[in-house]
Design a protein around this motif. Structure first.
Motif, PDB file in Angstrom:
ATOM      1  N   LEU A 184     -28.724  -2.314  -0.811  1.00 14.37           N
ATOM      2  CA  LEU A 184     -29.104  -2.391   0.592  1.00 14.37           C
ATOM      3  C   LEU A 184     -28.764  -3.922   0.914  1.00 14.37           C
ATOM      4  CD1 LEU A 184     -30.337  -0.937   2.983  1.00 14.37           C
ATOM      5  CD2 LEU A 184     -32.680  -1.497   2.127  1.00 14.37           C
ATOM      6  N   VAL A 185     -27.994  -3.790   1.960  1.00  8.87           N
ATOM      7  CA  VAL A 185     -27.273  -5.146   2.718  1.00  8.87           C
ATOM      8  C   VAL A 185     -27.842  -5.458   4.044  1.00  8.87           C
ATOM      9  CG1 VAL A 185     -25.430  -6.691   3.200  1.00  8.87           C
ATOM     10  CG2 VAL A 185     -25.265  -5.293   1.158  1.00  8.87           C
ATOM     11  N   GLU A 186     -28.495  -6.661   4.408  1.00 10.42           N
ATOM     12  CA  GLU A 186     -28.840  -6.897   5.766  1.00 10.42           C
ATOM     13  C   GLU A 186     -28.006  -7.732   6.358  1.00 10.42           C
ATOM     14  OE1 GLU A 186     -33.023  -8.331   6.046  1.00 10.42           O
ATOM     15  OE2 GLU A 186     -32.896  -8.688   8.351  1.00 10.42           O
ATOM     16  N   LEU A 187     -27.567  -7.756   7.515  1.00 15.07           N
ATOM     17  CA  LEU A 187     -26.885  -8.673   8.243  1.00 15.07           C
ATOM     18  C   LEU A 187     -27.810  -9.515   9.442  1.00 15.07           C
ATOM     19  CD1 LEU A 187     -23.524  -6.741   8.656  1.00 15.07           C
ATOM     20  CD2 LEU A 187     -23.925  -8.359   6.822  1.00 15.07           C
ATOM     21  N   TYR A 188     -27.479 -10.613   9.489  1.00 25.08           N
ATOM     22  CA  TYR A 188     -28.646 -11.395  10.241  1.00 25.08           C
ATOM     23  C   TYR A 188     -27.707 -12.264  11.114  1.00 25.08           C
ATOM     24  CZ  TYR A 188     -32.321 -15.147  10.499  1.00 25.08           C
ATOM     25  OH  TYR A 188     -33.107 -16.133  10.695  1.00 25.08           O
ATOM     26  N   GLU A 189     -28.012 -12.780  12.349  1.00 27.27           N
ATOM     27  CA  GLU A 189     -27.498 -13.403  13.205  1.00 27.27           C
ATOM     28  C   GLU A 189     -28.473 -14.434  13.933  1.00 27.27           C
ATOM     29  OE1 GLU A 189     -24.326 -12.716  16.226  1.00 27.27           O
ATOM     30  OE2 GLU A 189     -25.021 -14.474  16.784  1.00 27.27           O
ATOM     31  N   LEU A 190     -28.286 -15.869  13.684  1.00 27.83           N
ATOM     32  CA  LEU A 190     -29.527 -16.692  14.333  1.00 27.83           C
ATOM     33  C   LEU A 190     -29.244 -16.254  15.909  1.00 27.83           C
ATOM     34  CD1 LEU A 190     -29.051 -19.967  12.657  1.00 27.83           C
ATOM     35  CD2 LEU A 190     -30.956 -18.484  12.556  1.00 27.83           C
ATOM     36  N   SER A 191     -30.371 -16.430  16.677  1.00 27.75           N
ATOM     37  CA  SER A 191     -30.364 -16.527  18.144  1.00 27.75           C
ATOM     38  C   SER A 191     -29.771 -17.420  18.811  1.00 27.75           C
ATOM     39  CB  SER A 191     -31.892 -15.843  18.787  1.00 27.75           C
ATOM     40  OG  SER A 191     -32.653 -17.147  18.585  1.00 27.75           O
ATOM     41  N   GLY A 192     -29.506 -17.108  20.246  1.00 30.95           N
ATOM     42  CA  GLY A 192     -29.082 -18.217  21.110  1.00 30.95           C
ATOM     43  C   GLY A 192     -29.994 -19.453  21.221  1.00 30.95           C
ATOM     44  N   LYS A 193     -31.138 -19.010  20.939  1.00 33.06           N
ATOM     45  CA  LYS A 193     -32.525 -20.028  21.161  1.00 33.06           C
ATOM     46  C   LYS A 193     -32.282 -20.978  19.973  1.00 33.06           C
ATOM     47  CE  LYS A 193     -37.198 -19.534  22.038  1.00 33.06           C
ATOM     48  NZ  LYS A 193     -38.633 -19.000  21.525  1.00 33.06           N
ATOM     49  N   ASP A 250     -21.312 -13.927  13.289  1.00 32.97           N
ATOM     50  CA  ASP A 250     -20.800 -13.220  14.792  1.00 32.97           C
ATOM     51  C   ASP A 250     -21.450 -11.803  14.301  1.00 32.97           C
ATOM     52  OD1 ASP A 250     -20.337 -11.645  16.899  1.00 32.97           O
ATOM     53  OD2 ASP A 250     -19.171 -13.071  17.559  1.00 32.97           O
ATOM     54  N   ILE A 251     -22.718 -11.384  14.488  1.00 32.25           N
ATOM     55  CA  ILE A 251     -22.901  -9.847  14.231  1.00 32.25           C
ATOM     56  C   ILE A 251     -22.201  -8.849  14.894  1.00 32.25           C
ATOM     57  CG2 ILE A 251     -24.784  -9.572  15.412  1.00 32.25           C
ATOM     58  CD1 ILE A 251     -26.449  -8.376  12.840  1.00 32.25           C
ATOM     59  N   GLN A 252     -21.936  -8.949  16.162  1.00 34.69           N
ATOM     60  CA  GLN A 252     -21.286  -8.124  16.771  1.00 34.69           C
ATOM     61  C   GLN A 252     -19.690  -7.866  16.476  1.00 34.69           C
ATOM     62  OE1 GLN A 252     -22.492  -5.922  18.851  1.00 34.69           O
ATOM     63  NE2 GLN A 252     -24.041  -7.044  19.979  1.00 34.69           N
ATOM     64  N   LYS A 253     -18.793  -9.042  16.042  1.00 31.18           N
ATOM     65  CA  LYS A 253     -17.783  -8.938  15.497  1.00 31.18           C
ATOM     66  C   LYS A 253     -17.770  -8.237  13.995  1.00 31.18           C
ATOM     67  CE  LYS A 253     -15.274 -12.750  17.623  1.00 31.18           C
ATOM     68  NZ  LYS A 253     -14.937 -14.292  17.412  1.00 31.18           N
ATOM     69  N   THR A 254     -18.763  -8.635  13.172  1.00 30.26           N
ATOM     70  CA  THR A 254     -18.942  -8.050  11.837  1.00 30.26           C
ATOM     71  C   THR A 254     -19.160  -6.539  12.031  1.00 30.26           C
ATOM     72  OG1 THR A 254     -19.809 -10.215  11.135  1.00 30.26           O
ATOM     73  CG2 THR A 254     -20.185  -8.369   9.594  1.00 30.26           C
ATOM     74  N   GLY A 292     -35.668 -13.517  18.240  1.00 28.00           N
ATOM     75  CA  GLY A 292     -34.324 -12.985  18.965  1.00 28.00           C
ATOM     76  C   GLY A 292     -33.137 -12.957  18.115  1.00 28.00           C
ATOM     77  N   LYS A 293     -33.607 -12.972  16.721  1.00 27.91           N
ATOM     78  CA  LYS A 293     -32.514 -13.107  15.901  1.00 27.91           C
ATOM     79  C   LYS A 293     -31.897 -11.381  15.739  1.00 27.91           C
ATOM     80  CE  LYS A 293     -35.654 -12.321  12.129  1.00 27.91           C
ATOM     81  NZ  LYS A 293     -36.612 -13.312  11.420  1.00 27.91           N
ATOM     82  N   LYS A 294     -30.693 -11.337  15.739  1.00 29.38           N
ATOM     83  CA  LYS A 294     -29.891  -9.931  15.423  1.00 29.38           C
ATOM     84  C   LYS A 294     -29.774  -9.527  14.198  1.00 29.38           C
ATOM     85  CE  LYS A 294     -27.515 -10.914  19.940  1.00 29.38           C
ATOM     86  NZ  LYS A 294     -26.302 -11.466  20.441  1.00 29.38           N
ATOM     87  N   ILE A 295     -30.288  -8.078  14.016  1.00 35.19           N
ATOM     88  CA  ILE A 295     -30.191  -7.727  12.541  1.00 35.19           C
ATOM     89  C   ILE A 295     -29.613  -6.411  12.203  1.00 35.19           C
ATOM     90  CG2 ILE A 295     -32.102  -6.804  10.815  1.00 35.19           C
ATOM     91  CD1 ILE A 295     -34.020  -8.713  12.164  1.00 35.19           C
ATOM     92  N   ALA A 296     -28.956  -6.108  11.569  1.00 34.01           N
ATOM     93  CA  ALA A 296     -28.405  -4.703  11.051  1.00 34.01           C
ATOM     94  C   ALA A 296     -28.257  -4.605   9.573  1.00 34.01           C
ATOM     95  CB  ALA A 296     -27.257  -4.618  11.736  1.00 34.01           C
ATOM     96  N   PHE A 297     -28.572  -3.165   9.334  1.00 38.65           N
ATOM     97  CA  PHE A 297     -28.611  -2.897   7.784  1.00 38.65           C
ATOM     98  C   PHE A 297     -27.175  -2.076   7.413  1.00 38.65           C
ATOM     99  CE2 PHE A 297     -32.888  -4.129   7.725  1.00 38.65           C
ATOM    100  CZ  PHE A 297     -33.056  -4.611   6.629  1.00 38.65           C
ATOM    101  N   ILE A 298     -26.613  -2.300   6.384  1.00 43.76           N
ATOM    102  CA  ILE A 298     -25.707  -1.513   5.602  1.00 43.76           C
ATOM    103  C   ILE A 298     -26.121  -0.582   4.851  1.00 43.76           C
ATOM    104  CG2 ILE A 298     -23.240  -1.524   4.501  1.00 43.76           C
ATOM    105  CD1 ILE A 298     -22.972  -4.308   5.543  1.00 43.76           C
TER     106      ILE A 298
END
Lengths: 182, 182
Positions: free
Chosen positions: B129-138, B88-92, B114-120
């Motif tokens: 460099l760390v990327e976080l990735y959450e699969l989309s609802g689709k 869960d990217i939002q919680k993370t 639709g995947k959600k991505i953010a970098f630390i």
């Protein structure tokens, strides 16, 4: 084309202070630390953080005169190498030699637990230090024993297990149908 | 301690010429190239090489003014970042903000499918460099559909499947016993 690579075994990250780095990887990111190993022969301290079928390995140099210490001095902390588990390291290395790949180890070195290890020079891999890793026969035997036990157990519990599986699938179907209706 | 990380999704490797780099990763190492993608919005061309549950991604900059192009100019080709799939990217991200971690994206950006991505930022992760990735609802819905179909199929083929499984296990037991005697 033969497939030599089974999976990513680990990503090695060089750090100057493992305890400090663990505040990020373990405390903040929530990864589990499985164990730490002092490896005097390599002049390093290693922390193992498994995730899925792979691991992140934090490596802190404890000596001054080794590759990891030199990397840290030159580049600062960061990703150091990617390690792949291979099916057969001898076959892989023979193939690489044939392709004129520059190997750091011309023969596999033997690591803890009997595993076989060799490194490919970044010159041949377009910039990435690549480690190849083959599980030892001992580890294979342990896995074979587990498979044997599992087969025995499932056979002896055959009908009970089959019924439980059918119940599970019936429940799953109901849950999924509910889910679709909502 | 909550576990945010599911697995390593991919390791990104910056290269100056994908075709040339593929002679190593694909031709020499025998990894399979699943597909290539031109991503004009990121000024890069990406080659995907799956292995186990993860991927190696070769990234060649096609523009001059982006992070990957600047990385290549400064460091030369090499490992660029590690991407983890999170539950869960939002919680993370909320947790990381609470821990004062420096994020490159304060909110997830939306990638292909639709995947959600953010970098630390590497400053907070001790050099990586760390990327976080959450699969989309689709993607979740596609997997749910597959599970539903599987449950239906297994239930309709119940007894046949159970017999086949028992045969398989009996053969496995025999093979393993033979193996032990040799």
């Amino acid at each position: 084309m033969p497939g030599f690579i089974k999976k990513i075994d680990h990503i090695a990250v060089v750090v100057d202070d493992i305890s400090q780095a663990l505040t990020f990887w373990q405390d903040t990111l929530g990864m589990q630390l499985s164990h730490m190993e002092d490896v005097p022969s390599e002049g390093s301290l290693v922390a193992f953080l498994p995730t899925g079928e792979s691991e992140v390995e934090l490596v802190q140099p404890t000596g001054q005169d080794n590759g990891v210490a030199r990397f840290l001095k030159k580049h600062g902390p960061g990703m150091h190498h990617i390690c792949f588990e291979v099916y057969d390291i001898q076959k892989t290395m023979a193939h690489l030699k044939e392709k004129q790949v520059r190997l750091i180890n011309s023969e596999p070195i033997i690591g803890t637990g009997g595993k076989k290890i060799a490194f490919i020079h970044p010159e041949s891999s377009y910039g990435v230090l690549v480690e190849l890793y083959e599980l030892s026969g001992k580890e294979g035997e342990i896995r074979l024993d587990r498979a044997r036990e599992l087969a025995e157990r499932v056979l002896s519990e055959g009908q009970t297990m089959a019924n439980a599986a059918m119940d599970f699938l019936r429940n799953l179907r109901e849950e999924l149908s509910k889910d679709r209706r909502n």
